[in-house]
Design an enzyme around this catalytic site. Structure first.
Site, short mmCIF file in Angstrom:
data_model
loop_
_atom_site.label_atom_id
_atom_site.label_comp_id
_atom_site.label_asym_id
_atom_site.label_seq_id
_atom_site.Cartn_x
_atom_site.Cartn_y
_atom_site.Cartn_z
N HIS A 73 70.21 -46.56 79.73
CA HIS A 73 70.60 -47.76 80.48
C HIS A 73 69.72 -47.99 81.71
O HIS A 73 70.21 -48.49 82.73
CB HIS A 73 72.07 -47.66 80.89
CG HIS A 73 73.00 -47.58 79.71
ND1 HIS A 73 73.13 -48.62 78.81
CD2 HIS A 73 73.79 -46.58 79.27
CE1 HIS A 73 73.99 -48.27 77.88
NE2 HIS A 73 74.41 -47.03 78.12
N GLU A 117 65.85 -30.02 97.36
CA GLU A 117 66.00 -29.30 98.63
C GLU A 117 64.89 -28.29 98.86
O GLU A 117 64.39 -28.14 99.97
CB GLU A 117 67.31 -28.48 98.60
CG GLU A 117 68.57 -29.24 98.79
CD GLU A 117 69.79 -28.32 98.67
OE1 GLU A 117 70.55 -28.26 99.62
OE2 GLU A 117 69.98 -27.66 97.62
N LYS A 164 72.41 -25.71 107.02
CA LYS A 164 73.40 -25.10 106.13
C LYS A 164 74.79 -25.69 106.36
O LYS A 164 75.53 -25.95 105.44
CB LYS A 164 73.43 -23.59 106.39
CG LYS A 164 74.45 -22.83 105.58
CD LYS A 164 73.84 -22.35 104.31
CE LYS A 164 74.83 -21.72 103.37
NZ LYS A 164 74.57 -22.19 102.00
N ARG A 219 71.09 -22.71 110.54
CA ARG A 219 71.86 -23.88 110.97
C ARG A 219 70.97 -24.98 111.54
O ARG A 219 71.42 -26.10 111.79
CB ARG A 219 72.88 -23.48 112.04
CG ARG A 219 73.87 -22.43 111.57
CD ARG A 219 74.80 -22.05 112.69
NE ARG A 219 75.61 -23.18 113.07
CZ ARG A 219 76.78 -23.50 112.54
NH1 ARG A 219 77.25 -22.77 111.57
NH2 ARG A 219 77.45 -24.54 112.96
N LYS A 247 69.01 -29.12 93.86
CA LYS A 247 68.39 -27.83 94.20
C LYS A 247 66.88 -27.96 94.28
O LYS A 247 66.26 -27.50 95.23
CB LYS A 247 68.80 -26.81 93.13
CG LYS A 247 68.99 -25.44 93.59
CD LYS A 247 70.36 -25.10 94.10
CE LYS A 247 70.76 -25.86 95.33
NZ LYS A 247 72.12 -25.67 95.73
N ASN A 287 76.44 -27.59 120.53
CA ASN A 287 76.34 -27.93 119.11
C ASN A 287 77.33 -29.06 118.85
O ASN A 287 78.51 -28.92 119.15
CB ASN A 287 76.69 -26.71 118.24
CG ASN A 287 76.86 -27.07 116.78
OD1 ASN A 287 76.24 -28.02 116.30
ND2 ASN A 287 77.68 -26.33 116.08
N GLY A 288 76.85 -30.17 118.32
CA GLY A 288 77.75 -31.29 118.04
C GLY A 288 77.13 -32.59 118.50
O GLY A 288 75.92 -32.69 118.67
N TRP A 329 69.02 -28.39 115.43
CA TRP A 329 68.84 -29.35 114.33
C TRP A 329 69.02 -30.70 115.00
O TRP A 329 70.12 -31.09 115.37
CB TRP A 329 69.90 -29.12 113.26
CG TRP A 329 69.70 -29.91 112.01
CD1 TRP A 329 68.93 -29.58 110.94
CD2 TRP A 329 70.31 -31.18 111.69
NE1 TRP A 329 69.01 -30.56 109.97
CE2 TRP A 329 69.84 -31.54 110.40
CE3 TRP A 329 71.18 -32.04 112.34
CZ2 TRP A 329 70.23 -32.72 109.77
CZ3 TRP A 329 71.57 -33.21 111.72
CH2 TRP A 329 71.08 -33.54 110.43
N GLU A 354 73.42 -30.91 90.13
CA GLU A 354 73.17 -29.73 90.96
C GLU A 354 71.73 -29.23 90.80
O GLU A 354 71.08 -28.86 91.78
CB GLU A 354 74.19 -28.63 90.59
CG GLU A 354 74.02 -27.30 91.31
CD GLU A 354 74.06 -27.38 92.83
OE1 GLU A 354 74.48 -28.40 93.39
OE2 GLU A 354 73.64 -26.40 93.47
N CYS A 388 72.67 -26.86 114.31
CA CYS A 388 72.52 -26.16 115.59
C CYS A 388 73.33 -24.87 115.59
O CYS A 388 74.47 -24.84 115.13
CB CYS A 388 72.96 -26.97 116.80
SG CYS A 388 72.01 -28.45 117.04
#
Ligand code: G6P
Length: 609
Positions: free
Chosen positions: A505, A489, A604, A28, A486, A99-100, A75, A482, A2
């Site tokens: 394994h 996402e 983000k 955000r 990537k 926001n929160g 969000w 990573e 948010c």
């Protein structure tokens, strides 16, 4: 997680400033957006599902002629993305953006409903508007009503509140969610982060948790939630506006990938003393004595920053000889970590606002550890709450998928390793060697860019697969993780990062001709072992793309596709091998037609736990 913006001024058009702010904060959250302004003594509210452009389309050409307003890009946490759940929320004449998360909203809502309040959304945020209205109705002033509401809510929040009958006043509060106040001439702009402020002013005030600010166009007053006055110093932002623009690139992600030579350079600027093989980290000078006495390091972080931490662990143990562990911040606080005064707990965070990382640092502080930060966003919460730290100076990173912050974090971790190592057993020669190689990296990253077209072709070739592996060993194991995150996402291809030695394994059962593997196999101390993993995959008809160095003849020969990176020290190789993986993920996402800067379901800066 948010983005919120608030504006109050004497001369400018609030509508434009708020919409511009929302665009800059859109990374955000982007499942719905809304705006509310007071024009005359009337509030005008617009809300839309989708991105800020959907909100703009709803407002159309209308000039709302306002000098005060609030806006939000969401969000979703409580309640699905819909117009009714979009902010701003209101109750009577109280309008707000949040926001929160309000943790006790359910009980509060029940009590309010019993008093006759009618709710129009499923959100936790709307409860706050009702609480303020309830207090205001029993003849408390606007400010007192906000304070009354704050006394009842629990959780994380940044709020900006307006009262329809008091159009000359904006109230903002902060508790565990980020909020920055931009100070202009006869205007204030309040926002979740500085990117929405920098085009208007570089003068800012940072609120701390438990603080409230009452703004008029030309004055402000900061208090705690009980009304006790607080004095605050203004700060000057060190970002420039062009850094927050796309500058001709199709996406911020691509721009930020290409900014990496600079980001690496900026992270080491003024910090490398080649002659003496030393790293100078000014941000740590106040705690230098303490650092000398520590005997253990715990790194806490999330997502991409966590992967940087894993590389840091290998570096610090091999070259500085200090036992180091890396933990997901979200795990750290809920178990019983064994830390004491001789432990340094390092938070790695691009945003400096990640709720889990912040909570982990608090936990470490409570246990008496020395807390340090490797943070990009100057003045962010974690940067201010740690005992000391090192800033990345990578500039704003807008794309949700982190790229330049990562290589910048690796640069700082290298400097930190030299800093710690030279306090202990590392020789001057070794210090010099590492730093000389580090200095050569920006140029080597540029060399990788010359293969952009080649990598794009490979991305296209594999962009329709359903799943893939990313494999690496030792320093490149975190890079496998990573690379996998990537591509997940950005292109929504299912990918798993594995230590290449672990393949046999279990995971190898998945390999067939439709299940490709990206193997990071530079000619280093584990090259031959990684070659075996490649051979095992090939023997099962699995396709292999290798990221390697030009001297890795065997790997080049057996792979289906090859991306060559320049040679460097083994510990620094991750700063090179990650770059083609970022480009690969970018073009896979673009080929599949996705908005790579704003991947679905992500945000983000994750400021909720
Ligand atoms: C989010 C972002 C990731 C990022 C992570 C940690 O999940 O989408 O890209 O790596 O948060 O963020 P931080 O700001 O703490 O580095």
């Amino acid at each position: 997680m948010c983005g919120i913006v608030g504006y109050i001024g004497k001369n400018k058009n609030a509508q434009q400033i708020l919409l511009d702010g929302l665009h800059r904060l859109e990374y955000r959250g982007y499942d719905s957006a809304g705006l509310c302004v007071i024009s005359g003594k009337k509030c005008k509210t617009f809300r839309a599902v989708g991105k800020v452009s959907a909100l703009e389309a709803k407002i159309g050409e209308k000039d709302l002629a306002a000098k005060i307003g609030i806006a939000h890009t969401r969000w979703a946490t409580h309640g699905k993305p819909s117009v009714v759940n979009a902010h701003p929320h209101n109750c009577g004449k109280i309008h707000l953006v949040h926001n929160g998360i309000i943790e006790n909203y359910a009980q509060l809502k029940e009590a309010l409903i019993a008093k006759g309040h009618i709710f129009s959304s499923e959100t936790d945020s709307e409860v706050v508007a009702h609480l303020i209205d309830e207090a205001n109705g029993s003849s408390r002033s606007f400010e007192e009503s906000v304070q009354d509401a704050l006394a009842q809510i629990r959780g994380a929040y940044a709020l900006v509140v307006m009262h329809e009958d008091e159009p000359e006043k904006l109230i903002a509060v902060r508790n565990s969610s980020p909020l920055v106040i931009g100070v202009g001439r006869d205007e204030f702009i309040v926002a979740s982060d500085a990117s929405a402020i920098i085009t208007h002013t570089d003068r800012v005030l940072y609120l701390d948790d438990g603080e409230m600010i009452v703004l008029t166009a030309d004055d402000h007053r900061i208090t705690n939630f009980q009304g006790k006055l607080r004095n605050k110093k203004e700060h000057v932002l060190d970002w420039n506006e062009s850094e927050a623009q796309k500058e001709g690139y199709a996406h911020f992600m691509l721009k930020e990938i290409f900014e990496q030579p600079h980001a690496v350079e900026d992270a080491m600027r003024g910090r490398v003393i080649i002659k003496e093989g030393l790293a100078r980290l000014g941000g740590l000078s106040a705690v230098e004595k303490k650092i000398r006495s520590i005997n253990r390091i715990v790194i806490v972080s999330c997502g991409t920053s966590y992967h940087a931490g894993l590389v840091g662990e290998y570096m610090l143990e091999e070259y500085a000889g200090i036992p180091t562990e890396v933990e997901y911040a979200s795990e750290f606080r809920y178990r019983k970590p064994l830390i004491d005064k001789r432990t340094a707990v390092i938070a790695i965070s691009q945003s400096g606002e990640t709720a889990d990382t912040r909570a982990a640092i608090r936990e470490a502080k409570n246990k008496g550890a020395l807390t340090l930060g490797i943070i990009n966003a100057v003045g962010s919460t974690i940067a201010r709450e740690t005992d000391a730290g090192v800033y990345n100076h990578a500039g704003p990173e807008i794309s949700v998928a982190s790229t330049k912050a990562f290589t910048s974090q690796l640069t700082i971790l290298t400097l930190f390793t030299v800093y710690m190592g030279r306090q202990r057993d590392m020789s001057m020669t070794m210090g010099r060697r590492i730093l000389t190689e580090l200095r050569a990296l920006p140029h080597k990253i540029e060399e990788i860019f010359t293969q952009e077209k080649h990598i794009k072709k490979i991305a296209k070739k594999y962009s329709s697969v359903q799943s893939m592996f990313y494999l690496g060993r030792k320093y490149n194991y975190p890079i496998a993780l990573e690379g996998a995150i990537k591509i997940k996402e950005i292109s929504y291809i299912h990918a798993e990062g594995y230590a290449s030695g672990e393949m046999k394994h279990g995971p190898i059962a998945l390999i067939d001709k439709n299940f490709p593997s990206i193997v990071i196999a530079p000619c280093d101390s584990v090259y031959e072992k990684t070659l075996s993993a490649i051979a095992e995959i090939r023997a099962r008809s699995g396709k292999v793309v290798v990221i390697t160095t030009s001297d890795a003849t065997e790997a080049i020969k057996i792979a289906d596709d090859v991306i060559i990176v320049p040679k460097t020290l083994e510990m620094l190789m991750p700063l090179l091998t990650v770059v083609p993986l970022q480009i690969l993920a970018y073009y896979a996402g673009v080929t599949r037609g996705y908005d790579v800067d704003k991947p679905r379901n992500l945000a983000k800066s994750v400021t909720v736990e």
